[in-house]
Each structure stands twice: as C-alpha cells, then as structure tokens.
Design a protein around this motif. Structure first.
Motif, PDB file in Angstrom:
ATOM      1  N   ALA A   1       0.172  -1.145  -0.360  1.00  0.00           N
ATOM      2  CA  ALA A   1      -0.416  -0.528  -0.115  1.00  0.00           C
ATOM      3  C   ALA A   1       0.667   1.136  -0.159  1.00  0.00           C
ATOM      4  O   ALA A   1       0.750   1.698  -0.286  1.00  0.00           O
TER       5      ALA A   1
ATOM      6  N   LEU B   1       1.670   4.574  -2.976  1.00  0.00           N
ATOM      7  CA  LEU B   1       1.745   5.490  -3.092  1.00  0.00           C
ATOM      8  C   LEU B   1       2.771   6.331  -3.327  1.00  0.00           C
ATOM      9  O   LEU B   1       2.326   7.864  -3.339  1.00  0.00           O
TER      10      LEU B   1
ATOM     11  N   ARG C   1       2.002   9.115   3.849  1.00  0.00           N
ATOM     12  CA  ARG C   1       1.535   7.670   2.873  1.00  0.00           C
ATOM     13  C   ARG C   1       1.254   6.527   4.150  1.00  0.00           C
ATOM     14  O   ARG C   1       0.088   6.596   3.899  1.00  0.00           O
TER      15      ARG C   1
ATOM     16  N   VAL D   1      -2.049   8.181   5.644  1.00  0.00           N
ATOM     17  CA  VAL D   1      -3.100   8.174   4.515  1.00  0.00           C
ATOM     18  C   VAL D   1      -3.885   6.124   4.015  1.00  0.00           C
ATOM     19  O   VAL D   1      -4.597   6.074   4.746  1.00  0.00           O
ATOM     20  N   VAL D   2      -2.517   4.992   4.996  1.00  0.00           N
ATOM     21  CA  VAL D   2      -2.957   4.418   4.702  1.00  0.00           C
ATOM     22  C   VAL D   2      -3.783   4.173   5.976  1.00  0.00           C
ATOM     23  O   VAL D   2      -5.009   2.942   5.933  1.00  0.00           O
TER      24      VAL D   2
ATOM     25  N   GLN E   1      -9.017   1.953   3.139  1.00  0.00           N
ATOM     26  CA  GLN E   1      -9.109   1.917   2.102  1.00  0.00           C
ATOM     27  C   GLN E   1      -9.614   2.996   1.306  1.00  0.00           C
ATOM     28  O   GLN E   1      -9.142   3.144   0.685  1.00  0.00           O
TER      29      GLN E   1
ATOM     30  N   TRP F   1      -7.773   5.488   0.928  1.00  0.00           N
ATOM     31  CA  TRP F   1      -6.197   5.698   0.064  1.00  0.00           C
ATOM     32  C   TRP F   1      -6.738   5.246  -1.151  1.00  0.00           C
ATOM     33  O   TRP F   1      -5.972   5.733  -1.931  1.00  0.00           O
TER      34      TRP F   1
END
Length: 143
Positions: free
Chosen positions: A35, A39, A71, A74-75, A79, A82
């Motif tokens: 993930a 990104l 990043r 964001v994770v 989801q 993301w």
C-alpha cells in the motif's frame, strides 16, 4: 485505529496482531508495504507540506521522511481514503500536514512479531516502501 496512526492505536493494533499466527503478521507487513509502495508516486511526493511555507512564502517541500509518514497516514485513514487519492491527488494534501504523522504504523508488524515470538524481526517485504523506490511512480528518476 479511528483513522489515525497514533502511538496508542498502533500499539493496540500490534497487540491484536500478536495474538494471531505469524503468517498473519507477515501478511499484514506485506499488505502495508505494498500500500505504501503504490502511494510512492511523484504526484503525491511533490505536493508541498500543506501547513508550512518556506522562505518568502514559497511552498515547503516534503522530505523523504515526511512523504513516507504522510503515506502511512493515508493508509491509516482507511481503504476508502487510500483509493480516493489515486483519482484525485489533492485528497492526499491534508496528510502532508505537520500535524498528521503516520510514522507509528511502520512499527506495527515488528512490534506484533516481537510480542508474538519474543524475538526481533529481521524482515523484508516484497515491496520497498522507502520514498522514491517505486520507479514507475517516479518516471524522472528512472535510470
């Protein structure tokens, strides 16, 4: 985690993971690394830190660490967030804030493994999540 990678919520996540098989901990580490890797793109990494300005009011660039922690944030946001940033890079911007730091998420797999086994985890994942490692995401950095 309530959408944030705070120290307390990441500790709870590590404790929850530690009660599962080591393969689940490894799987979590792999999915997290992937993930973060996905990104790792120029369109996100070149966004300025949203709440800072450099000298003379110019945009303040993200460092490689700030970009990694953004990043992670964001994770941690989930989801839906993301996925949304891939369609609209501006949705990534709030996570560059100096108040938004997802660094603690990076330590979850290691902590979970240590809690589960009593040993340090010398691990590697299929995807490198360090900033600028996704060559497809940074076409100008290709050799």
């Amino acid at each position: 985690m309530n959408g944030e990678a705070a120290e307390e919520s990441c500790q709870r996540l590590a404790e929850e993971l530690s009660s599962r098989p080591v393969t689940d901990i490894s799987g979590f580490a792999e999915r997290l690394a992937e993930a973060l890797y996905r990104l790792d793109q120029e369109k996100f990494g070149t966004l300025p830190v949203v709440d800072l300005t450099a000298r003379f009011g110019s945009p303040f660039p993200q460092s490689s660490d700030v970009f990694l922690y953004a990043r992670c944030a964001v994770v941690a946001a989930g989801q839906a967030v993301w996925e949304s940033v891939f369609f609209d890079a501006d949705k990534f911007s709030p996570y560059t804030s100096s108040e938004c730091d997802g660094e603690w998420l990076l330590y979850v797999p290691d902590k979970a493994y240590e809690l589960a086994t009593g040993e340090e985890w010398d691990r590697s994942t299929r995807y490198c999540f360090e900033s600028y490692s996704n060559r497809d995401g940074w076409p100008d950095l290709r050799d």
